[in-house]
Design a protein around this motif. Structure first.
Motif, short mmCIF file in Angstrom:
data_model
loop_
_atom_site.label_atom_id
_atom_site.label_comp_id
_atom_site.label_asym_id
_atom_site.label_seq_id
_atom_site.Cartn_x
_atom_site.Cartn_y
_atom_site.Cartn_z
N CYS A 89 -15.95 14.49 -33.44
CA CYS A 89 -16.26 14.54 -34.85
C CYS A 89 -17.45 13.64 -35.08
O CYS A 89 -17.49 12.52 -34.60
CB CYS A 89 -15.01 14.09 -35.59
N CYS A 91 -18.34 12.46 -37.78
CA CYS A 91 -18.02 11.49 -38.81
C CYS A 91 -19.10 11.32 -39.85
O CYS A 91 -19.67 10.26 -39.99
CB CYS A 91 -17.70 10.13 -38.20
N GLY A 95 -14.49 10.94 -46.04
CA GLY A 95 -13.19 11.41 -45.57
C GLY A 95 -13.28 11.47 -44.07
O GLY A 95 -13.85 10.59 -43.47
N CYS A 96 -12.75 12.48 -43.45
CA CYS A 96 -12.88 12.55 -41.99
C CYS A 96 -14.08 13.37 -41.61
O CYS A 96 -14.52 14.22 -42.34
CB CYS A 96 -11.63 13.08 -41.33
N CYS A 97 -14.57 13.10 -40.42
CA CYS A 97 -15.64 13.87 -39.78
C CYS A 97 -16.88 14.02 -40.60
O CYS A 97 -16.91 14.85 -41.47
CB CYS A 97 -15.19 15.26 -39.43
N ARG B 43 -27.46 5.70 -40.16
CA ARG B 43 -26.07 5.53 -40.50
C ARG B 43 -25.29 4.74 -39.45
O ARG B 43 -24.39 3.99 -39.76
CB ARG B 43 -25.43 6.90 -40.71
N VAL B 96 -17.88 2.70 -37.98
CA VAL B 96 -17.36 3.99 -38.46
C VAL B 96 -16.29 3.71 -39.51
O VAL B 96 -15.56 2.73 -39.41
CB VAL B 96 -16.78 4.79 -37.27
N ASN B 97 -16.19 4.56 -40.53
CA ASN B 97 -15.23 4.33 -41.61
C ASN B 97 -13.78 4.40 -41.12
O ASN B 97 -13.51 4.89 -40.03
CB ASN B 97 -15.48 5.27 -42.78
N TRP B 99 -11.00 6.11 -41.76
CA TRP B 99 -10.30 7.33 -41.41
C TRP B 99 -10.80 7.92 -40.09
O TRP B 99 -10.02 8.28 -39.20
CB TRP B 99 -10.44 8.37 -42.53
N CYS B 100 -12.12 8.02 -39.98
CA CYS B 100 -12.68 8.58 -38.75
C CYS B 100 -12.37 7.68 -37.57
O CYS B 100 -12.04 8.15 -36.48
CB CYS B 100 -14.17 8.76 -38.89
N LYS B 104 -10.29 8.37 -34.10
CA LYS B 104 -10.82 8.14 -32.76
C LYS B 104 -10.06 7.05 -32.02
O LYS B 104 -10.28 6.84 -30.84
CB LYS B 104 -12.29 7.69 -32.86
#
Ligand code: SF4
Ligand code: SF4
Lengths: 97, 346
Positions: A89, A91, A95-97, B43, B96-97, B99-100, B104
């Motif tokens: 993903c 990201c 939200g996700c991905c 990012r 990375v946030n 949720w992601c 992972k």
């Protein structure tokens, strides 16, 4: 606001009721209100709303829940197929991905 | 417990002095950074150091909020902790946030246990409770953290905006705080990223169509490309936006559950609308070709939005792709063949 529901009858979530002790943890972690508690056991109320995130199974100390987890992300799946790896993903989102 | 076996050299200092302090106000640099992150510029480098941070003047009994080291997430949390006295335990999620990262495994049980030990949290607070964003549960097993560190994990609301209400209600979440919604604004925020991630496909498609528009009954001519490039670019742009912008925007109002079908509907509708205003810019056969191409392209990009959405499952997306990709390829091939034929009978 309209409700978002994805495809019907595809989700891999499964509950082994004999193992469930009714602790309610799965209800606390599920972002889509899939479960409901009745008679000190949990029940799968709306299976189609499940996004297979795996939070419930991971946080169920009695291992009553199983779900094949992964990201519901077409771009990630395509990338995985092209590179011969697992769906990844990128990201991109909040939200996700 | 490592805090017993390892000598903490910082123990001699007052605990509040050795933890970096942050404010809850965001300055212009934070805000500019947020805009850039939303636009997917730089990012991946947008992160803060993992570790413990103090907000306000926390003491031994103050709450500990756990978060990721993606700076956007970190900023949203500290903004929502304005006039709190609290600790922020930031995990190393590689920028990375939550949720992601939880998906992972970087926002996970192991990293949390490690960070608790590394920051000597057991010395800094006297209670044994951590507040995690609910979506962190995708990577963290609360009972394992308890086993390994003694800290019990409470899952707070999904959104940092609800933290104040959550605390005010005596650390209780309401059913709405628990649910991941996908409101219009949230969908709109994801559109720029979606466009940045897919513009390569856009240019690839554009190049192919430009190349084909050089075909001419008498051979190949640059002149006909020059004549056609405006309408080809505009059409491709509209269908690209149909999939990456209009489909996400109208998501709940378009019929069908699968994203590719939604994209197909939006693509075909845009083609028909343009056709009605005679705005596709070609002869009859070329216009029909565009209808096919609009369907294929818009469907493909809408399908890619499954990744940004907050409710699609892997099993569902796999099923959708199995049906959608052959259809998209067929539509695209028919469209391209008709487009070529249209140039030849011009
Ligand atoms: S977390 Fe497990 S044991 Fe607890 S209610 Fe859910 S299924 Fe039952
Ligand atoms: S996998 Fe995620 S969405 Fe599905 S039931 Fe479990 S917690 Fe809810």
């Amino acid at each position: 606001m309209r409700k978002f529901v994805y495809l019907k009858n595809v989700v891999t979530l499964q509950l082994d009721k004999d193992k469930c002790n009714g602790c309610g943890m799965c209800i606390k972690v599920c972002p889509h209100a899939v479960f409901e508690i009745s008679n000190k056991k949990v029940e799968i109320l709306q299976k189609d709303a499940c996004m297979e995130c795996g939070a419930c199974a991971l946080n169920c100390a009695s291992e009553a829940l199983t779900v094949k987890t992964g990201v519901g992300c077409a771009a990630g799946i395509i990338e995985g197929m092209l590179k011969g790896t697992e769906p990844t993903c990128s990201c991109s989102s909040a939200g996700c991905c | 417990m490592p805090s017993q076996s390892i000598i903490n050299p910082l123990r001699l200092m007052p605990f509040a002095a050795r933890v970096p302090k942050v404010t809850s106000e965001l300055n212009w640099k934070d805000k500019l950074g947020a805009v850039k992150a939303r636009l997917a510029i730089n990012r991946h480098a947008y992160m803060v150091n993992a570790g413990l941070y103090a907000i306000g003047n926390p003491n031994k009994s103050s709450d500990v909020f756990v978060t990721s080291n993606y700076k956007l997430t970190f900023d949203i949390l500290r903004k929502n902790l304005a006039d709190f006295n609290a600790w922020m335990l930031v995990l190393d999620t590689k920028g990375v946030n939550v949720w992601c990262a939880a998906g992972k495994g970087t926002f996970g049980t192991d990293e949390l246990v490690k960070r608790i030990n590394k920051t000597f949290l057991t010395d800094i607070v006297s209670h044994r409770k951590l507040i995690l964003p609910q979506l962190g549960a995708v990577g963290v097993a609360a009972h394992k953290v308890k086993e390994q560190t003694g800290f019990s994990v409470s899952y707070g609301p999904v959104r940092a905006e609800d933290i104040r209400a959550y605390v005010a209600r005596g650390y209780k979440v309401t059913p709405t705080m628990r649910k991941v919604a996908f409101p219009l604004l949230e969908r709109l925020k994801l559109v720029p990223v979606e466009i940045v991630l897919s513009y390569k496909y856009f240019f690839a498609g554009l190049l192919i169509l430009m190349g084909l528009s050089g075909i001419h009954p008498d051979g190949y001519s640059i002149v006909s490309i020059a004549e056609k490039w405006v309408s080809v670019t505009l059409n491709t742009l509209v269908t690209f936006l149909a999939g990456t912008f209009f489909s996400p925007l109208l998501l709940p109002y378009i019929p069908f559950r699968s994203f590719s079908a939604k994209g197909l509907v939006v693509g075909l509708c845009s083609a028909v609308i343009l056709l009605m205003f005679n705005a596709l810019g070609g002869n009859f056969v070329e216009n029909i070709a565009w209808v096919f191409l609009f369907g294929a392209i818009s469907s493909f990009f809408a399908m890619n939005f499954t990744g940004a959405s907050t409710y699609t499952s892997l099993s569902g997306v796999l099923k959708e792709m199995k049906i959608a990709i052959p259809i998209q390829i067929t539509l695209a091939i028919v469209g391209l063949v008709l487009f070529t034929v249209a140039q030849l009978i011009n």
